[in-house]
Design an enzyme around this catalytic site. Structure first.
Site, PDB file in Angstrom:
ATOM      1  N   ASP A 773       0.919  -1.231   0.187  1.00 19.47           N
ATOM      2  CA  ASP A 773      -0.150  -0.072   0.205  1.00 19.47           C
ATOM      3  C   ASP A 773       0.835   1.213   0.009  1.00 19.47           C
ATOM      4  O   ASP A 773       0.466   2.342  -0.803  1.00 19.47           O
ATOM      5  CB  ASP A 773      -0.969   0.082   1.039  1.00 19.47           C
ATOM      6  CG  ASP A 773      -1.790   1.154   1.197  1.00 19.47           C
ATOM      7  OD1 ASP A 773      -2.691   1.182   0.314  1.00 19.47           O
ATOM      8  OD2 ASP A 773      -1.783   2.088   2.079  1.00 19.47           O
ATOM      9  N   LYS A 777       1.472   4.262  -2.753  1.00 16.41           N
ATOM     10  CA  LYS A 777       1.686   5.607  -2.783  1.00 16.41           C
ATOM     11  C   LYS A 777       2.516   6.517  -3.061  1.00 16.41           C
ATOM     12  O   LYS A 777       2.604   7.610  -3.674  1.00 16.41           O
ATOM     13  CB  LYS A 777       1.430   6.055  -1.180  1.00 16.41           C
ATOM     14  CG  LYS A 777      -0.123   5.557  -0.724  1.00 16.41           C
ATOM     15  CD  LYS A 777      -0.364   6.090   0.837  1.00 16.41           C
ATOM     16  CE  LYS A 777      -1.591   5.466   1.405  1.00 16.41           C
ATOM     17  NZ  LYS A 777      -1.761   5.516   2.727  1.00 16.41           N
TER      18      LYS A 777
END
Length: 917
Positions: A773, A777
């Site tokens: 995750d 980003k």
């Protein structure tokens, strides 16, 4: 009398018309045809003319008293003169207003309650009667025997109405006249049936009967109240000169003279006059064509110099746009003559443009009122004045309203040989005139390279053929390159007298169209600046109308929304929308309407907007099987609202793959879903290129920092010319919480279990601990900074022990994680011995054109070491912020802040689409 002669003329016209028609088709008039024409010419109507026919000698309908007859016979007696001016008020009631006996009574009450000294009332035929009369002629000349039954239906409609309204001598007299008229109509129609043709003048005579009957009945009802009321057959008064098959010009001098003569014979305070019908200078019956009753009222108002003309209809007034297309359209309290003229020309349900001409001459205001809603003040059409709102504040909107014309086609005549050649435009429009086509709009650039004009679509083929024929030589020689046809168009007109000399109106108009993703095909504006006209695709017309209407603050900035993924974040967003919707609408003119909510299994659709206070219950009660294609079509298919946004609150790559298609269709996209921006580079670049090329917006602030302004800060730095050197941050609220609490004697597995129990982790904590995750980003920030990196280019330090990556379930992973606490405890101890703390960070090194995700050590006085809870922090090192990086810090996880970040993007979209900031 003159009218007796006129009827004989009409009889001869019909006879000669029939003869000429049959001669044209090489036929002879049959004996039965001659017999019908002969019997028609011998009928009382044709023998005695209008005056005898309409009962000028009958006391019940006796509009000529014995004393007035004496005036006519003995010129030595005093003549009654017609006074003109403000003492007169004019009322016009359309067919809907007199559509039944009950409605005729309501009309009579309005007339009685009008306190004007003199009242002239113009009435149309009863509702649908004029259409029935035209149908009679059509059936008769088509030799359809059903015309006889249709005549009987007309008779029965008026007989039943009269029986309900009248009694005694009035009823007997009216029914006698009605029988008489119907018998004559049957004779006329029989002649048409035999001849197979009716002249225009004869058709006009037949269709005008409806007004005669409604005027007689209304005058009787008014007289029953004891008032002095007489009815007028306006064919005795109004004289018009036909200029074409669809238009006539009033002869005001002759009409005024005849009105004075009529009044000298029929002095009264209330006149009920027939609308729609008139006569030519040769006393041949004619009509004022469609919408002719409004025209009749305006002419009468001018002849009497009346104080006001009131047009009674079934709407509350003139709307700023067609309310069937723009639900937020508002009633306009005032319009100037020019504004009403422009709007009516372009199809607004106001008045026919010619209706305004007679009253403009004497500055007579026209009131549009709703007979079914007397409390509504209506719309006044008059000379422009300063307008005020209900609070007495001056209104200064340059645009009054919008109107559209559908089913038009553009014709473009183009070629270098046109430039500087006198007579080209004349030749073009001469050819158009020859085929009888109506040119609605003309546009030509100063280069003279092309002339573009709009015509009704049904006429475009004839126009194109005529132009091809007329310019065949020029086309063959290359002086003209083409005569192009662009079908399926609509015209949108923006109207306002204050547009003249007001800078920025055009900019606002075209900006609104661009933001609604509307392409403009052609533009026209006259030097009066009262009207800006654009041509758009037919399928874009309603969306364009709604967009410009909203942009000029005549309604809220309305956005249709579809919410995808009503889980924790999506559900929280829906609750935030519910709580804030009323404030946004009332204070900021932003109307957010959720038309659809879809999950992976079920979806909820609405045509008007979902009740967000009950969306969970409604999803269970009325939800249907989820279908993304149907969902998208439903949300975007609402043509009444131009702006559509789909909000993707999922983490689904299949949903993310739809973004490009949605943007192409003009659907805005807002999402916290990272899959699109961190997916394959070529797809990301394609998506961003499409966004830049169109006015369709794609906002994704919440993909990196939930509610923190990270993407917007990065863009602000780049757009102002700063150069990004490095971006470094704690980008996971889950991992921030874990390492902020991985202190003292607590083991790593205990902290992870606490985070899961508190709801900070995904259902499977490995999704957070793997670092994927954070890597997504990082790749988003890298691409925003201009680096062309794939996700696979980012080295990621996973915190999931190698043996546990294949664990069957999250529960099994949590159970086995304590076995590996020693490794993380050693890392922590080494950091503490050096006076450091552990932090899991993502780094974008723009100078080296790389990114990475790893566990790093920071001194205890470093900003990254000062975090608490699940806060995120990000540091931008740039050429401006080199010595001391720009820091953005705050909550970076949780449903409330993530939903708040999405909500902020929705409001940013509303601002881009025209909402006040």
């Amino acid at each position: 009398m003159a009218f007796a002669a006129s009827i004989s003329n009409t009889s001869r016209i019909l006879s000669s018309s029939a003869l000429s028609l049959d001669t044209k088709h090489k036929k002879k008039i049959s004996p039965s045809s001659c017999s019908a024409l002969s019997s028609l010419s011998r009928s009382p109507l044709f023998r005695t003319g209008f005056v005898s026919q309409w009962g000028r000698r009958d006391s019940a309908f006796g509009n000529v008293s014995s004393s007035v007859k004496a005036v006519l016979l003995d010129e030595s007696k005093e003549k009654v003169y017609l006074s003109k001016g403000d003492m007169w008020s004019i009322h016009k009631f359309g067919g809907t207003c007199v559509g039944s006996s009950e409605r005729i009574k309501n009309v009579a009450e309005i007339i009685i309650n009008d306190g004007s000294e003199g009242k002239l009332v113009v009435v149309s035929a009863m509702s649908k009667v004029t259409d029935m009369m035209y149908d009679l002629i059509y059936k008769a000349q088509s030799r359809d025997d059903s015309y006889i039954a249709a005549v009987d239906a007309v008779f029965e409609k008026h007989r039943l109405t009269a029986v309900d309204l009248l009694d005694g001598d009035d009823l007997a007299t009216f029914l006698s006249r009605l029988h008489h008229d119907i018998n004559n109509l049957k004779a006329m129609l029989r002649a048409i049936y035999i001849a197979g043709h009716a002249t225009e003048s004869f058709s006009d005579f037949v269709t005008g009967h409806g007004e005669l009957w409604s005027a007689q009945m209304l005058s009787c009802v008014v007289r029953k109240s004891g008032l002095d009321c007489k009815w007028m057959d306006t064919r005795e008064v109004l004289i018009v000169n036909p200029t074409s098959s669809n238009q006539v010009d009033p002869d005001f001098v002759q009409s005024e003279k005849r009105l004075e003569e009529w009044f000298s014979r029929n002095p009264c305070n209330i006149i009920v006059a027939t609308g729609f019908i008139a006569s030519t200078p040769q006393n041949i019956p004619t009509t004022l064509k469609r919408d002719g009753s409004d025209f009749s009222a305006a002419i009468m108002g001018a002849l009497l110099r009346a104080q006001q003309v009131t047009i009674w209809t079934d709407v509350d007034g003139v709307y700023s746009a067609d309310p069937r297309k723009v639900s937020e359209a508002v009633i306009l309290r005032t319009l100037s003559y020019q504004e009403a003229w422009e709007m009516s020309y372009f199809g607004a349900n106001v008045l026919h443009p010619r209706t305004i001409i007679p009253v403009m001459r004497y500055d007579i205001p026209i009131m549009i009122r709703n007979i079914f809603n007397l409390s509504s003040p209506g719309t006044m059409i008059c000379r422009p004045t300063l307008t005020e709102n209900e609070d007495g504040q001056m209104l200064d909107s340059p645009v009054k309203g919008f109107a559209t014309i559908d089913n038009v086609a553009l014709v473009n005549v183009e070629g270098t040989g046109m430039a500087g050649v006198p007579g080209t435009a004349s030749a073009i429009f001469g050819a158009v005139k020859d085929v009888g086509a109506n040119v609605i709009m003309i546009s030509q650039a100063s280069s003279e390279h092309s002339v573009c004009f709009a015509v009704p679509e049904k006429e475009v083929k004839a126009v194109a053929d005529a132009l091809q024929s007329r310019f065949r030589q020029a086309l063959d020689a290359g002086r003209l390159s083409q005569v192009a046809i662009i079908p399926n168009c609509s015209i949108l007109a923006t109207v306002g007298q204050k547009m003249a000399s007001t800078p920025g109106v055009s900019a606002t108009l075209f900006n609104a169209l661009a933001k609604a993703n509307i392409n403009v095909r052609a533009i026209a504006q006259g030097c009066s600046e009262y009207n800006i006209t654009v041509v758009v695709k037919r399928e874009d017309c309603i969306r364009a109308l709604r967009a410009v209407h909203s942009r000029f603050y005549l309604s809220q900035t309305t956005i249709v929304m579809g919410i995808i993924g009503p889980g924790l974040i999506g559900g929280t967003l829906l609750d935030q929308l519910r709580d804030q919707a009323a404030v946004l609408k009332e204070e900021f003119n932003i109307d957010l309407r959720v038309m659809g909510i879809t999950g992976s299994r079920r979806m909820l659709l609405s045509e008007v907007g979902i009740d967000l206070s009950r969306w969970r219950e409604l999803m269970k009660e009325t939800g249907e099987v989820a279908d993304m294609e149907k969902f998208t079509h439903h949300v975007h298919g609402n043509q009444f609202i131009p702006n559509t946004v789909l909000v993707d609150c999922t983490a689904d790559s299949n949903v993310a793959s739809c973004y490009h298609d949605w943007l192409q269709k003009g659907i805005h996209v807002i999402t916290p879903n990272k899959k699109a921006n961190s997916g394959p580079l070529d797809q990301y670049l394609k998506l961003r290129a499409l966004q830049r090329e169109s006015y369709t917006h794609y906002f994704y602030e919440a993909t990196v920092g939930a509610g923190l302004p990270i993407i917007s800060t990065l863009r602000g730095l780049l757009e102002t010319g700063d150069k990004i050197l490095q971006i470094e941050g704690i980008l996971s609220g889950t991992l921030s919480y874990i390492f902020n609490n991985f202190i003292g004697a607590q083991s790593f597995s205990e902290v992870v279990a606490q985070a899961k129990q508190a709801g900070y982790t995904e259902p499977d904590p490995r999704d957070d601990l793997s670092g994927t995750d954070v890597a997504r980003k990082v790749i988003i920030l890298a691409r925003e900074s201009g680096l062309k990196l794939e996700l696979s280019d980012i080295p990621v330090q996973s915190l999931v022990p190698e043996p546990l990556r294949a664990s069957a379930s999250a529960e099994e992973f949590i159970e086995q994680l304590p076995q590996f606490d020693q490794d993380m405890a050693k890392e922590r101890q080494e950091a503490e011995d050096s006076g450091d703390v552990l932090r899991y960070v993502g780094v974008v090194d723009v100078v080296r054109q790389e990114g990475r995700v790893e566990l790093r050590r920071y001194k205890k006085d470093h900003p990254f070491a000062q975090l608490s809870g699940s806060d995120n922090i990000i540091a931008f090192t740039t050429t401006r912020y080199k010595e001391q990086p720009l820091i953005v810090r705050g909550p970076g996880a949780g449903a409330q802040v993530t939903a708040g970040g999405i909500f902020s993007d929705i409001l940013r979209l509303a601002s881009y689409l025209g909402a006040p900031s």
